[in-house]
Enzyme design. Structure first.
Site, short mmCIF file in Angstrom:
data_model
loop_
_atom_site.label_atom_id
_atom_site.label_comp_id
_atom_site.label_asym_id
_atom_site.label_seq_id
_atom_site.Cartn_x
_atom_site.Cartn_y
_atom_site.Cartn_z
N TRP A 21 0.87 -1.19 0.00
CA TRP A 21 0.00 0.00 0.00
C TRP A 21 0.90 1.23 0.00
O TRP A 21 1.88 1.27 0.73
CB TRP A 21 -0.92 -0.03 1.23
CG TRP A 21 -1.59 1.29 1.52
CD1 TRP A 21 -1.46 2.03 2.64
CD2 TRP A 21 -2.50 2.01 0.66
NE1 TRP A 21 -2.23 3.16 2.55
CE2 TRP A 21 -2.87 3.18 1.35
CE3 TRP A 21 -3.03 1.77 -0.62
CZ2 TRP A 21 -3.75 4.13 0.81
CZ3 TRP A 21 -3.89 2.70 -1.17
CH2 TRP A 21 -4.26 3.86 -0.45
N ASP A 53 2.21 -8.74 -0.34
CA ASP A 53 0.79 -8.43 -0.25
C ASP A 53 0.45 -7.20 -1.08
O ASP A 53 1.07 -6.15 -0.94
CB ASP A 53 0.43 -8.14 1.23
CG ASP A 53 -1.03 -7.77 1.36
OD1 ASP A 53 -1.87 -8.70 1.27
OD2 ASP A 53 -1.35 -6.57 1.51
N TYR A 58 -4.81 -0.86 -4.73
CA TYR A 58 -3.60 -0.08 -4.44
C TYR A 58 -3.10 0.62 -5.70
O TYR A 58 -2.73 -0.03 -6.69
CB TYR A 58 -2.48 -0.98 -3.86
CG TYR A 58 -2.79 -1.60 -2.51
CD1 TYR A 58 -3.95 -1.28 -1.80
CD2 TYR A 58 -1.92 -2.52 -1.93
CE1 TYR A 58 -4.22 -1.85 -0.57
CE2 TYR A 58 -2.18 -3.09 -0.69
CZ TYR A 58 -3.35 -2.75 -0.02
OH TYR A 58 -3.62 -3.32 1.21
N HIS A 117 -11.15 -7.94 0.20
CA HIS A 117 -10.42 -6.85 0.87
C HIS A 117 -11.18 -6.31 2.09
O HIS A 117 -10.60 -6.09 3.15
CB HIS A 117 -10.18 -5.72 -0.14
CG HIS A 117 -9.04 -4.83 0.21
ND1 HIS A 117 -8.24 -4.24 -0.73
CD2 HIS A 117 -8.56 -4.40 1.39
CE1 HIS A 117 -7.32 -3.50 -0.14
NE2 HIS A 117 -7.50 -3.58 1.15
N GLN A 170 -6.75 -11.14 7.04
CA GLN A 170 -5.77 -10.06 7.18
C GLN A 170 -6.44 -8.90 7.94
O GLN A 170 -7.44 -8.35 7.48
CB GLN A 170 -5.32 -9.60 5.79
CG GLN A 170 -4.20 -8.59 5.87
CD GLN A 170 -3.72 -8.12 4.50
OE1 GLN A 170 -3.79 -6.94 4.19
NE2 GLN A 170 -3.24 -9.03 3.68
N GLY A 202 2.23 0.63 12.73
CA GLY A 202 1.38 1.81 12.91
C GLY A 202 1.69 2.89 11.90
O GLY A 202 1.68 4.07 12.22
N GLU A 259 16.20 -4.26 8.23
CA GLU A 259 15.82 -4.27 9.65
C GLU A 259 14.60 -5.17 9.87
O GLU A 259 14.58 -5.99 10.79
CB GLU A 259 15.51 -2.83 10.11
CG GLU A 259 15.25 -2.71 11.59
CD GLU A 259 15.12 -1.25 12.04
OE1 GLU A 259 14.78 -0.38 11.23
OE2 GLU A 259 15.36 -1.01 13.24
N ASN A 260 13.61 -5.05 9.00
CA ASN A 260 12.39 -5.84 9.16
C ASN A 260 12.67 -7.34 8.99
O ASN A 260 12.14 -8.17 9.74
CB ASN A 260 11.31 -5.38 8.18
CG ASN A 260 10.92 -3.92 8.42
OD1 ASN A 260 11.32 -3.33 9.41
ND2 ASN A 260 10.15 -3.35 7.51
#
Ligand SMILES: NC(=O)c1ccc[n+]([C@@H]2O[C@H](COP(=O)([O-])OP(=O)(O)OC[C@H]3O[C@@H](n4cnc5c(N)ncnc54)[C@H](OP(=O)(O)O)[C@@H]3O)[C@@H](O)[C@H]2O)c1
Length: 281
Positions: A21, A53, A58, A117, A170, A202, A259-260
Protein backbone atom coordinates in the site's frame (compact mmCIF):
# COMPACT_ATOMS: atom_id res chain seq x y z
CA UNK A 1 13.56 -16.25 6.93
CA UNK A 2 11.41 -17.96 9.53
CA UNK A 3 8.32 -19.57 8.05
CA UNK A 4 4.92 -20.41 9.51
CA UNK A 5 2.17 -22.71 8.31
CA UNK A 6 -0.56 -21.13 6.29
CA UNK A 7 -3.92 -22.13 7.77
CA UNK A 8 -4.30 -25.90 7.60
CA UNK A 9 -2.75 -26.11 4.14
CA UNK A 10 0.59 -27.63 5.16
CA UNK A 11 2.25 -24.88 3.15
CA UNK A 12 4.61 -22.51 4.93
CA UNK A 13 4.95 -18.78 4.35
CA UNK A 14 7.42 -16.13 5.49
CA UNK A 15 6.68 -14.87 9.01
CA UNK A 16 7.53 -11.38 7.76
CA UNK A 17 6.56 -10.39 4.25
CA UNK A 18 6.11 -7.11 2.41
CA UNK A 19 3.12 -4.78 2.11
CA UNK A 20 2.65 -2.58 -0.95
CA UNK A 21 0.00 0.00 0.00
CA UNK A 22 1.37 3.40 -0.96
CA UNK A 23 3.76 1.95 -3.52
CA UNK A 24 3.23 3.49 -6.95
CA UNK A 25 0.54 5.87 -5.70
CA UNK A 26 -2.45 5.66 -3.40
CA UNK A 27 -5.90 5.85 -5.04
CA UNK A 28 -4.34 6.56 -8.46
CA UNK A 29 -1.05 5.59 -10.13
CA UNK A 30 2.10 7.61 -9.64
CA UNK A 31 4.91 6.33 -11.88
CA UNK A 32 7.69 8.60 -10.65
CA UNK A 33 9.30 6.18 -8.22
CA UNK A 34 8.83 2.91 -10.14
CA UNK A 35 12.47 1.94 -10.51
CA UNK A 36 13.27 2.34 -6.82
CA UNK A 37 10.12 0.47 -5.76
CA UNK A 38 10.76 -2.45 -8.12
CA UNK A 39 14.25 -2.71 -6.63
CA UNK A 40 12.78 -2.63 -3.11
CA UNK A 41 10.35 -5.47 -3.85
CA UNK A 42 13.17 -7.54 -5.40
CA UNK A 43 15.36 -6.88 -2.39
CA UNK A 44 12.57 -8.01 -0.04
CA UNK A 45 12.36 -11.33 -1.91
CA UNK A 46 16.14 -11.73 -1.74
CA UNK A 47 15.98 -11.16 2.01
CA UNK A 48 13.39 -13.94 2.28
CA UNK A 49 10.35 -11.67 2.71
CA UNK A 50 8.77 -13.37 -0.25
CA UNK A 51 5.15 -13.10 0.91
CA UNK A 52 4.11 -10.02 -1.00
CA UNK A 53 0.79 -8.43 -0.25
CA UNK A 54 -0.97 -6.22 -2.75
CA UNK A 55 -4.52 -5.39 -3.94
CA UNK A 56 -6.39 -4.33 -7.05
CA UNK A 57 -7.19 -1.09 -5.24
CA UNK A 58 -3.60 -0.08 -4.44
CA UNK A 59 -2.64 2.78 -6.73
CA UNK A 60 -5.59 1.66 -8.90
CA UNK A 61 -3.70 -1.45 -9.98
CA UNK A 62 -0.26 0.06 -10.31
CA UNK A 63 1.03 -1.60 -7.11
CA UNK A 64 0.22 -4.97 -8.70
CA UNK A 65 2.07 -3.88 -11.86
CA UNK A 66 5.15 -3.05 -9.79
CA UNK A 67 4.99 -6.42 -8.03
CA UNK A 68 4.64 -8.18 -11.39
CA UNK A 69 7.62 -6.36 -12.83
CA UNK A 70 9.73 -7.01 -9.73
CA UNK A 71 9.07 -10.73 -9.38
CA UNK A 72 9.33 -11.84 -12.98
CA UNK A 73 13.05 -12.50 -12.52
CA UNK A 74 12.35 -15.08 -9.78
CA UNK A 75 11.01 -18.57 -10.29
CA UNK A 76 7.32 -18.80 -9.44
CA UNK A 77 7.76 -20.91 -6.32
CA UNK A 78 10.26 -18.45 -4.85
CA UNK A 79 7.46 -15.98 -4.20
CA UNK A 80 4.09 -16.13 -2.46
CA UNK A 81 1.79 -13.50 -3.95
CA UNK A 82 -1.35 -12.32 -2.19
CA UNK A 83 -3.83 -9.87 -3.65
CA UNK A 84 -7.33 -8.67 -2.86
CA UNK A 85 -10.64 -7.95 -4.54
CA UNK A 86 -12.28 -4.61 -3.66
CA UNK A 87 -15.72 -4.71 -1.93
CA UNK A 88 -17.56 -3.20 -4.92
CA UNK A 89 -16.43 -6.20 -7.00
CA UNK A 90 -17.86 -9.02 -4.90
CA UNK A 91 -20.61 -10.17 -7.29
CA UNK A 92 -19.81 -13.53 -8.93
CA UNK A 93 -18.82 -12.22 -12.38
CA UNK A 94 -17.00 -9.23 -10.88
CA UNK A 95 -14.80 -11.43 -8.68
CA UNK A 96 -13.78 -13.50 -11.71
CA UNK A 97 -13.10 -10.37 -13.78
CA UNK A 98 -11.15 -8.67 -10.99
CA UNK A 99 -8.98 -11.72 -10.50
CA UNK A 100 -8.20 -11.98 -14.22
CA UNK A 101 -7.24 -8.31 -14.33
CA UNK A 102 -5.02 -8.66 -11.25
CA UNK A 103 -3.29 -11.63 -12.89
CA UNK A 104 -2.61 -9.58 -16.02
CA UNK A 105 -1.10 -6.74 -14.00
CA UNK A 106 0.95 -9.21 -11.95
CA UNK A 107 2.03 -11.07 -15.14
CA UNK A 108 1.08 -14.32 -13.41
CA UNK A 109 -0.94 -17.41 -14.27
CA UNK A 110 -2.17 -17.73 -10.68
CA UNK A 111 -1.99 -15.92 -7.34
CA UNK A 112 -1.21 -17.82 -4.18
CA UNK A 113 -3.77 -16.14 -1.95
CA UNK A 114 -6.83 -14.18 -3.05
CA UNK A 115 -8.70 -12.23 -0.40
CA UNK A 116 -11.90 -10.26 -0.03
CA UNK A 117 -10.42 -6.85 0.87
CA UNK A 118 -13.35 -5.62 3.00
CA UNK A 119 -16.82 -7.08 3.57
CA UNK A 120 -19.75 -5.66 1.64
CA UNK A 121 -23.08 -6.17 3.45
CA UNK A 122 -25.00 -5.58 0.20
CA UNK A 123 -23.56 -8.64 -1.58
CA UNK A 124 -24.17 -12.12 -0.14
CA UNK A 125 -20.95 -13.87 0.89
CA UNK A 126 -22.38 -17.08 -0.61
CA UNK A 127 -22.13 -15.52 -4.07
CA UNK A 128 -18.61 -14.19 -3.52
CA UNK A 129 -17.32 -17.47 -2.12
CA UNK A 130 -18.85 -19.41 -5.00
CA UNK A 131 -16.71 -17.31 -7.34
CA UNK A 132 -13.65 -17.81 -5.14
CA UNK A 133 -14.10 -21.60 -5.32
CA UNK A 134 -14.49 -21.39 -9.09
CA UNK A 135 -11.16 -19.50 -9.25
CA UNK A 136 -9.47 -22.27 -7.24
CA UNK A 137 -11.04 -24.93 -9.47
CA UNK A 138 -9.79 -23.14 -12.59
CA UNK A 139 -6.29 -22.81 -11.15
CA UNK A 140 -6.29 -19.00 -11.07
CA UNK A 141 -5.83 -18.84 -7.31
CA UNK A 142 -4.44 -21.37 -4.84
CA UNK A 143 -5.98 -20.28 -1.54
CA UNK A 144 -8.92 -18.18 -0.36
CA UNK A 145 -8.70 -15.53 2.36
CA UNK A 146 -10.56 -12.55 3.74
CA UNK A 147 -9.53 -9.24 5.24
CA UNK A 148 -11.11 -7.02 7.88
CA UNK A 149 -13.62 -9.73 8.83
CA UNK A 150 -14.79 -10.03 12.45
CA UNK A 151 -15.57 -13.45 13.97
CA UNK A 152 -19.20 -13.42 12.89
CA UNK A 153 -18.43 -12.63 9.26
CA UNK A 154 -15.50 -15.00 9.21
CA UNK A 155 -17.79 -17.84 10.32
CA UNK A 156 -20.25 -16.86 7.60
CA UNK A 157 -17.47 -16.96 5.01
CA UNK A 158 -16.26 -20.34 6.29
CA UNK A 159 -19.79 -21.75 6.08
CA UNK A 160 -20.29 -20.37 2.57
CA UNK A 161 -17.43 -22.50 1.21
CA UNK A 162 -18.22 -26.01 0.01
CA UNK A 163 -14.84 -27.52 -0.92
CA UNK A 164 -12.21 -24.98 0.14
CA UNK A 165 -11.31 -23.37 3.43
CA UNK A 166 -10.52 -19.82 4.53
CA UNK A 167 -6.76 -19.97 5.16
CA UNK A 168 -6.13 -16.41 6.35
CA UNK A 169 -7.78 -13.26 7.67
CA UNK A 170 -5.77 -10.06 7.18
CA UNK A 171 -6.46 -7.53 9.93
CA UNK A 172 -4.80 -4.57 11.60
CA UNK A 173 -2.57 -5.71 14.46
CA UNK A 174 0.32 -4.00 16.19
CA UNK A 175 1.41 -2.98 19.67
CA UNK A 176 -0.99 -0.06 19.40
CA UNK A 177 -3.91 -1.78 17.57
CA UNK A 178 -5.04 -4.62 19.81
CA UNK A 179 -8.76 -5.05 19.15
CA UNK A 180 -8.27 -8.44 17.40
CA UNK A 181 -6.61 -9.96 20.46
CA UNK A 182 -9.90 -10.30 22.33
CA UNK A 183 -11.90 -12.58 20.05
CA UNK A 184 -10.53 -12.83 16.55
CA UNK A 185 -7.00 -14.16 17.12
CA UNK A 186 -8.18 -16.84 19.62
CA UNK A 187 -10.95 -17.84 17.17
CA UNK A 188 -8.43 -18.15 14.34
CA UNK A 189 -6.07 -20.14 16.58
CA UNK A 190 -8.87 -22.61 17.37
CA UNK A 191 -9.86 -22.93 13.72
CA UNK A 192 -6.44 -23.19 12.08
CA UNK A 193 -6.64 -19.83 10.31
CA UNK A 194 -3.59 -17.63 9.82
CA UNK A 195 -3.86 -14.03 10.97
CA UNK A 196 -1.93 -11.68 8.71
CA UNK A 197 -1.17 -8.52 10.66
CA UNK A 198 -1.36 -5.34 8.62
CA UNK A 199 -0.01 -1.91 9.63
CA UNK A 200 2.31 -3.67 12.13
CA UNK A 201 4.36 -0.50 12.54
CA UNK A 202 1.38 1.81 12.91
CA UNK A 203 2.34 3.38 9.56
CA UNK A 204 5.67 4.46 11.04
CA UNK A 205 4.31 5.74 14.38
CA UNK A 206 5.85 2.84 16.31
CA UNK A 207 9.38 3.40 14.94
CA UNK A 208 8.96 7.10 15.79
CA UNK A 209 7.94 6.26 19.33
CA UNK A 210 10.80 3.79 19.66
CA UNK A 211 13.19 6.61 18.90
CA UNK A 212 11.59 8.86 21.52
CA UNK A 213 11.97 9.05 25.25
CA UNK A 214 8.39 8.10 26.16
CA UNK A 215 7.88 5.30 28.71
CA UNK A 216 6.97 2.88 25.86
CA UNK A 217 9.91 4.06 23.77
CA UNK A 218 12.19 3.41 26.73
CA UNK A 219 10.93 -0.18 27.15
CA UNK A 220 11.48 -0.87 23.44
CA UNK A 221 14.97 0.62 23.66
CA UNK A 222 15.83 -1.36 26.79
CA UNK A 223 14.69 -4.65 25.24
CA UNK A 224 16.48 -3.84 22.00
CA UNK A 225 19.70 -3.39 23.91
CA UNK A 226 19.24 -6.65 25.82
CA UNK A 227 18.42 -8.75 22.71
CA UNK A 228 20.99 -7.08 20.49
CA UNK A 229 18.16 -6.03 18.15
CA UNK A 230 16.62 -2.70 17.19
CA UNK A 231 13.42 -1.31 18.77
CA UNK A 232 11.57 -1.85 15.47
CA UNK A 233 12.67 -5.49 15.44
CA UNK A 234 11.35 -5.88 19.00
CA UNK A 235 8.00 -4.39 17.93
CA UNK A 236 7.70 -6.67 14.87
CA UNK A 237 8.81 -9.74 16.80
CA UNK A 238 6.04 -8.95 19.29
CA UNK A 239 3.51 -8.99 16.39
CA UNK A 240 4.57 -12.46 15.17
CA UNK A 241 4.98 -13.88 18.68
CA UNK A 242 1.76 -15.93 18.53
CA UNK A 243 2.11 -19.08 16.43
CA UNK A 244 -0.61 -18.26 13.89
CA UNK A 245 0.31 -14.62 13.25
CA UNK A 246 2.44 -13.43 10.33
CA UNK A 247 2.94 -9.87 9.15
CA UNK A 248 3.53 -7.69 6.08
CA UNK A 249 5.20 -4.37 6.96
CA UNK A 250 5.50 -1.99 4.03
CA UNK A 251 9.02 -0.74 3.47
CA UNK A 252 10.61 0.88 0.46
CA UNK A 253 13.93 1.85 1.97
CA UNK A 254 16.76 -0.67 1.88
CA UNK A 255 17.73 -0.21 5.52
CA UNK A 256 14.08 -0.66 6.59
CA UNK A 257 13.82 -3.88 4.59
CA UNK A 258 16.98 -5.26 6.20
CA UNK A 259 15.82 -4.27 9.65
CA UNK A 260 12.39 -5.84 9.16
CA UNK A 261 13.85 -9.10 7.83
CA UNK A 262 15.93 -9.33 11.02
CA UNK A 263 12.81 -9.25 13.19
CA UNK A 264 12.10 -12.97 12.62
CA UNK A 265 13.95 -16.17 13.49
CA UNK A 266 14.14 -15.53 17.23
CA UNK A 267 11.62 -14.90 20.01
CA UNK A 268 11.01 -12.51 22.88
CA UNK A 269 10.70 -14.47 26.12
CA UNK A 270 7.18 -14.90 27.43
CA UNK A 271 7.98 -12.51 30.26
CA UNK A 272 9.15 -9.77 27.88
CA UNK A 273 6.21 -10.43 25.55
CA UNK A 274 3.81 -9.87 28.44
CA UNK A 275 5.66 -6.82 29.70
CA UNK A 276 5.58 -5.17 26.30
CA UNK A 277 1.92 -6.13 25.82
CA UNK A 278 1.07 -4.49 29.14
CA UNK A 279 3.06 -1.35 28.35
CA UNK A 280 0.86 -0.71 25.31
CA UNK A 281 -2.53 -1.31 26.95
N1 LIG B 1 -6.27 -5.31 4.26
C1 LIG B 1 -6.29 -4.01 4.53
O1 LIG B 1 -7.36 -3.39 4.62
C2 LIG B 1 -5.00 -3.29 4.73
C3 LIG B 1 -4.99 -2.01 5.31
C4 LIG B 1 -3.76 -1.39 5.51
C5 LIG B 1 -2.58 -2.04 5.12
N2 LIG B 1 -2.63 -3.28 4.54
C6 LIG B 1 -1.40 -3.99 4.10
O2 LIG B 1 -0.45 -3.99 5.15
C7 LIG B 1 0.77 -3.38 4.71
C8 LIG B 1 1.50 -2.73 5.86
O3 LIG B 1 0.73 -1.72 6.49
P1 LIG B 1 0.95 -0.16 6.25
O4 LIG B 1 1.61 0.09 4.96
O5 LIG B 1 -0.39 0.46 6.51
O6 LIG B 1 1.85 0.32 7.49
P2 LIG B 1 3.18 -0.19 8.22
O7 LIG B 1 3.76 -1.38 7.54
O8 LIG B 1 2.83 -0.29 9.66
O9 LIG B 1 4.14 1.08 8.06
C9 LIG B 1 4.74 1.43 6.84
C10 LIG B 1 5.61 2.64 7.12
O10 LIG B 1 6.64 2.27 8.06
C11 LIG B 1 7.90 2.60 7.51
N3 LIG B 1 8.84 1.56 7.91
C12 LIG B 1 8.92 0.29 7.45
N4 LIG B 1 9.92 -0.37 8.05
C13 LIG B 1 10.50 0.52 8.89
C14 LIG B 1 11.62 0.45 9.77
N5 LIG B 1 12.33 -0.69 9.90
N6 LIG B 1 11.95 1.55 10.49
C15 LIG B 1 11.25 2.71 10.38
N7 LIG B 1 10.19 2.84 9.55
C16 LIG B 1 9.82 1.76 8.81
C17 LIG B 1 7.73 2.65 6.01
O11 LIG B 1 8.72 3.51 5.46
P3 LIG B 1 9.42 3.30 4.00
O12 LIG B 1 8.35 2.90 3.05
O13 LIG B 1 10.02 4.64 3.73
O14 LIG B 1 10.49 2.23 4.11
C18 LIG B 1 6.32 3.18 5.89
O15 LIG B 1 6.32 4.59 6.00
C19 LIG B 1 0.28 -2.42 3.61
O16 LIG B 1 1.33 -1.96 2.80
C20 LIG B 1 -0.73 -3.30 2.91
O17 LIG B 1 -0.08 -4.24 2.06
C21 LIG B 1 -3.83 -3.92 4.36
Amino acid sequence: MERKSLGKTGESVAAIGLGTWNMGGRESPDYRDDERLIEAIRYAVELGMNHIDTAEMYAAGHAEELVGEAIKQFSRDEVFIATKVWPSNLRYEDVIRSCRRSLERLQLKYVDLYMVHWPNPRIPLQETMKAMEKLVKDGLIRYIGVSNFDVELLEEAMNALKREEIVANQVEYSLEAREVERELIPFCERNGITVTAYTPLGKGRIPAEAASNTPRGKILAEMAQRYGKTPVQIALNWVIWRPNVITIPKAARKEHLEENAGAAGWRLTEEDYKRLSAAYT
